[in-house]
Scaffold this active site. Structure first.
Site, PDB file in Angstrom:
ATOM      1  CG  HIS A  46      -1.863  -1.062   1.372  1.00 27.14           C
ATOM      2  ND1 HIS A  46      -1.803  -2.011   2.353  1.00 27.14           N
ATOM      3  CD2 HIS A  46      -2.953  -1.375   0.615  1.00 27.14           C
ATOM      4  CE1 HIS A  46      -2.807  -2.858   2.222  1.00 27.14           C
ATOM      5  NE2 HIS A  46      -3.516  -2.513   1.168  1.00 27.14           N
TER       6      HIS A  46
ATOM      7  CD  GLN B 207       2.252  -7.504 -11.570  1.00 27.01           C
ATOM      8  OE1 GLN B 207       3.096  -6.654 -11.854  1.00 27.01           O
ATOM      9  NE2 GLN B 207       2.521  -8.798 -11.568  1.00 27.01           N
TER      10      GLN B 207
ATOM     11  CG  MET C 106       4.995  -6.410   0.847  1.00 30.55           C
ATOM     12  SD  MET C 106       5.779  -7.099   2.302  1.00 30.55           S
ATOM     13  CE  MET C 106       4.798  -6.436   3.590  1.00 30.55           C
ATOM     14  CB  SER C 107      -0.741 -10.350   1.177  1.00 33.52           C
ATOM     15  OG  SER C 107      -2.038 -10.733   1.577  1.00 33.52           O
TER      16      SER C 107
END
Ligand code: PAF
Length: 274
Positions: A28, A139, A175-176
């Site tokens: 983010h 993406q 990253m999540s």
């Protein structure tokens, strides 16, 4: 929120917007950093959108820390954070749905049949409220970016959709927000997903053109970590996720992977030009 946007637009400012569900991470933050390269004013939303979760999914346990998220957003140059309540977004007599065909039927859409309609609905609402000139997406959720671009085109939103590369840890883990569900050991194990895509990419760059062989390379690599249970591995066309057979030079393909690690479902992808 809309009044603020209208005032800014009247004053000739352009607005860049990053929709999020909070639990902000480096992915983010890289979108936040990008906004100012495109627009005068940077806006973000933080809203865990109930309509994109099925009843058996993790809506209730989805990580939430609004105070920390707002501080991070400010630190990364976001001028306005829109963090509505569920009631503000969906009144009791809310009746409208947005349904996209085609692209929403496969992969994530097949496993999560109501998911993309919920995403499209909330993003359309946020676009109408915020009125951005540019909207930024990662993406990492590749299929989601195609769904949003299609909706923007079909519904004539005058918005440029900007897709930015997936941000990874040094070990390759994408990253999540859902990485919050993983232990440190599981985070290390999950890196096999990225490693498998790198192996596939290098096989392609060494001349492999057979799709089945590429899928096999990925599946075999992931099998090195028996805790990871593959949901799907696919190699399809970037533009619409349709089938490719054997590749030819210049083909723009995307590897899509979904896998379970315990109860956590991880997705990742890699874009490759053959
Ligand atoms: O990618 C997400 O975090 C969400 O799907 C989005 C785009 C913020 C819509 O709720």
């Amino acid at each position: 929120m809309t009044e603020i946007s209208c005032e800014l637009i009247k004053a000739g400012k352009t607005i860049g917007f990053v929709p999020t569900m909070g639990a902000l991470h480096l992915g983010h933050l890289s979108l936040f950093e990008a906004v100012k390269q495109y627009a005068d004013v940077a806006m973000a939303s933080i809203f865990v959108n109930p309509t994109q979760f099925a009843p058996n999914e993790d809506f209730d346990k989805y990580p939430r820390d609004l105070k920390k998220d707002v501080e991070m957003a400010e630190l990364y140059g976001i001028d306005y954070v829109f963090a509505p309540s569920n009631d503000e977004m969906y009144s009791k007599n809310f009746l409208t749905n947005i349904h996209l065909d085609g692209i929403t039927k496969v992969f994530e859409g097949e496993r999560r049949p109501t998911h993309f309609d919920g995403v499209a609905l909330v993003v359309a609402k946020l676009f109408n409220i915020i009125k951005p000139h540019y909207a930024f997406f990662g993406q990492k959720d590749y299929q989601q970016t195609l769904v949003i671009k299609q909706m923007v085109k079909d519904l004539n939103f005058d918005i440029d959709v900007v897709v930015r590369p997936t941000v990874r840890l040094e070990n390759g883990l994408a990253m999540s927000s859902r990485n919050n569900y993983l232990t440190d050991d599981e985070k290390e194990k999950a890196t096999i997903i990225y490693k498998s895509m790198l192996e596939a990419k290098s096989a392609i760059s060494l001349g492999e053109r057979n799709k089945e062989k590429i899928v096999k390379i990925i599946v075999e690599k992931i099998a090195e970590v028996p805790e990871l249970k593959i949901d799907y591995v696919a190699v399809v066309k970037q533009k619409d996720l349709s089938e490719v057979d054997n590749f030819v030079s210049g083909d723009e393909i995307v590897i899509l992977i979904a896998a379970f690690l315990g109860k956590t479902r991880l997705i990742d992808n890699m874009l490759i030009t053959v």
